[in-house]
Design a protein around this motif. Sequence first.
Motif, PDB file in Angstrom:
ATOM      1  N   PHE A  30       5.745  -8.149   4.784  1.00  7.34           N
ATOM      2  CA  PHE A  30       4.799  -7.182   4.230  1.00  7.34           C
ATOM      3  C   PHE A  30       4.801  -7.271   2.716  1.00  7.34           C
ATOM      4  CE2 PHE A  30       8.793  -4.834   4.590  1.00  7.34           C
ATOM      5  CZ  PHE A  30       8.864  -4.078   3.443  1.00  7.34           C
ATOM      6  N   GLU A  31       3.822  -6.629   2.118  1.00  7.70           N
ATOM      7  CA  GLU A  31       3.722  -6.592   0.661  1.00  7.70           C
ATOM      8  C   GLU A  31       3.595  -5.144   0.210  1.00  7.70           C
ATOM      9  OE1 GLU A  31       0.376  -8.965  -0.439  1.00  7.70           O
ATOM     10  OE2 GLU A  31       1.385 -10.833   0.151  1.00  7.70           O
ATOM     11  N   VAL A  32       4.025  -4.880  -0.995  1.00  4.83           N
ATOM     12  CA  VAL A  32       3.830  -3.554  -1.583  1.00  4.83           C
ATOM     13  C   VAL A  32       3.265  -3.734  -2.984  1.00  4.83           C
ATOM     14  CG1 VAL A  32       4.921  -1.381  -2.277  1.00  4.83           C
ATOM     15  CG2 VAL A  32       5.821  -2.619  -0.302  1.00  4.83           C
ATOM     16  N   GLY A  33       2.172  -3.051  -3.269  1.00  8.53           N
ATOM     17  CA  GLY A  33       1.607  -3.043  -4.613  1.00  8.53           C
ATOM     18  C   GLY A  33       1.846  -1.688  -5.244  1.00  8.53           C
ATOM     19  N   ALA A  34       0.974  -1.280  -6.156  1.00 14.59           N
ATOM     20  CA  ALA A  34       1.080   0.043  -6.745  1.00 14.59           C
ATOM     21  C   ALA A  34       0.487   1.040  -5.753  1.00 14.59           C
ATOM     22  CB  ALA A  34       0.345   0.094  -8.075  1.00 14.59           C
ATOM     23  N   GLU A  35       1.271   1.428  -4.757  1.00 12.38           N
ATOM     24  CA  GLU A  35       0.788   2.232  -3.635  1.00 12.38           C
ATOM     25  C   GLU A  35       1.985   2.811  -2.903  1.00 12.38           C
ATOM     26  OE1 GLU A  35      -0.799  -0.361  -0.542  1.00 12.38           O
ATOM     27  OE2 GLU A  35       0.610  -1.929  -1.097  1.00 12.38           O
ATOM     28  N   ILE A  36       1.702   3.681  -1.942  1.00 12.82           N
ATOM     29  CA  ILE A  36       2.780   4.256  -1.140  1.00 12.82           C
ATOM     30  C   ILE A  36       2.715   3.656   0.259  1.00 12.82           C
ATOM     31  CG2 ILE A  36       3.812   6.363  -0.245  1.00 12.82           C
ATOM     32  CD1 ILE A  36       2.523   7.880  -2.571  1.00 12.82           C
ATOM     33  N   VAL A  37       3.713   2.867   0.580  1.00 14.27           N
ATOM     34  CA  VAL A  37       3.772   2.228   1.894  1.00 14.27           C
ATOM     35  C   VAL A  37       4.909   2.878   2.669  1.00 14.27           C
ATOM     36  CG1 VAL A  37       4.153   0.075   3.155  1.00 14.27           C
ATOM     37  CG2 VAL A  37       2.916   0.036   0.972  1.00 14.27           C
ATOM     38  N   ALA A  38       4.591   3.426   3.826  1.00 13.88           N
ATOM     39  CA  ALA A  38       5.614   4.068   4.642  1.00 13.88           C
ATOM     40  C   ALA A  38       6.122   3.092   5.689  1.00 13.88           C
ATOM     41  CB  ALA A  38       5.038   5.307   5.319  1.00 13.88           C
TER      42      ALA A  38
END
Length: 276
Positions: A30-38
């Motif tokens: 998975f990837e995470v950017g400037a965001e909220i990933v649960a």
Amino acid sequence: MAEPLLRIEDLTISFPSRQGQGAVVRSVSFEVGAEIVAVVGESGSGKSLTGRAIMGLLPPRAETTAKTLSFEGRDLTRLAAAHWRALRGSAIALILQDPKYSLNPSMRVGRQVEETLLLHTSLSARERREKALAMLSRVGFDDPQRVHASYPRELSGGMGQRAMIAAMLINKPSLLIADEATSALDHDLQVQILELLGGLTRELGMGLLLISHDLQQVARFADRVLVMRQGTIVDRLAASELADATHPYTLALWNARPSGVTYGTRLPTVADEMEP
Ligand SMILES: Nc1ncnc2c1ncn2[C@@H]1O[C@H](COP(=O)(O)OP(=O)(O)O)[C@@H](O)[C@H]1O
Ligand SMILES: [Mg+2]
């Protein structure tokens, strides 16, 4: 597309002594950017190990492989110990469930909030103190001076957790991992702290990996959701789609979530819901 903050491809974690049990995290990407990933899933599904792998904080016996594990374009799989230490607390921060275990009982709160500044910047004592006081107000303390001079035992659980968040955010990390960071708190405090974390995430342009078993809160605070089961990601969806999830396991988790309506009654377990 710009490089995401965090990119994980084919992360696998196993414990050699668990004969025949296989890997406990399997081919997670998975990837995470400037965001909220649960990241949601039942206990034991591999959420915490996934979070710890990003911090380079797996138990020593854990065997990890990954095709990609990169943070701001840097390859974490080749990082030396000294670089991990530089990254931790400065660019990536981890907030755990209980401040009792994260705060040092014998050190004043202010000193602990200032710790990453001491380790990672050349600010003067006075500048560190100013920043610490500002951060303590930012996380909702009306009396930052008093909190700064307090010992952890003088703070309630919720205050301790806010002090931890101040300590984690003071050096403006670009990625924050919150592993059940609010689970030990009462409901109102959980909401307050999640609002705070969500607000700061947007304000500072951070990424937040929100590890939680509380789907109600995830639906409210996250942008995207990764559903883990037995070490793998079985579903990915927008948080706004949780109520209309089509994947049977996600739907089962959603239906098993506690709510005001079911409070005090026995909750269905996911196993019940998954029976044919
Ligand atoms: N130090 C360890 N040694 C052996 N197995 C472990 C260790 N830590 C975790 N595990 C196993 O890995 C699985 C996933 O753990 P974890 O990531 O903590 O799950 P979660 O956070 O989703 O509850 C669990 O089944 C657990 O038994
Ligand atoms: Mg966990």
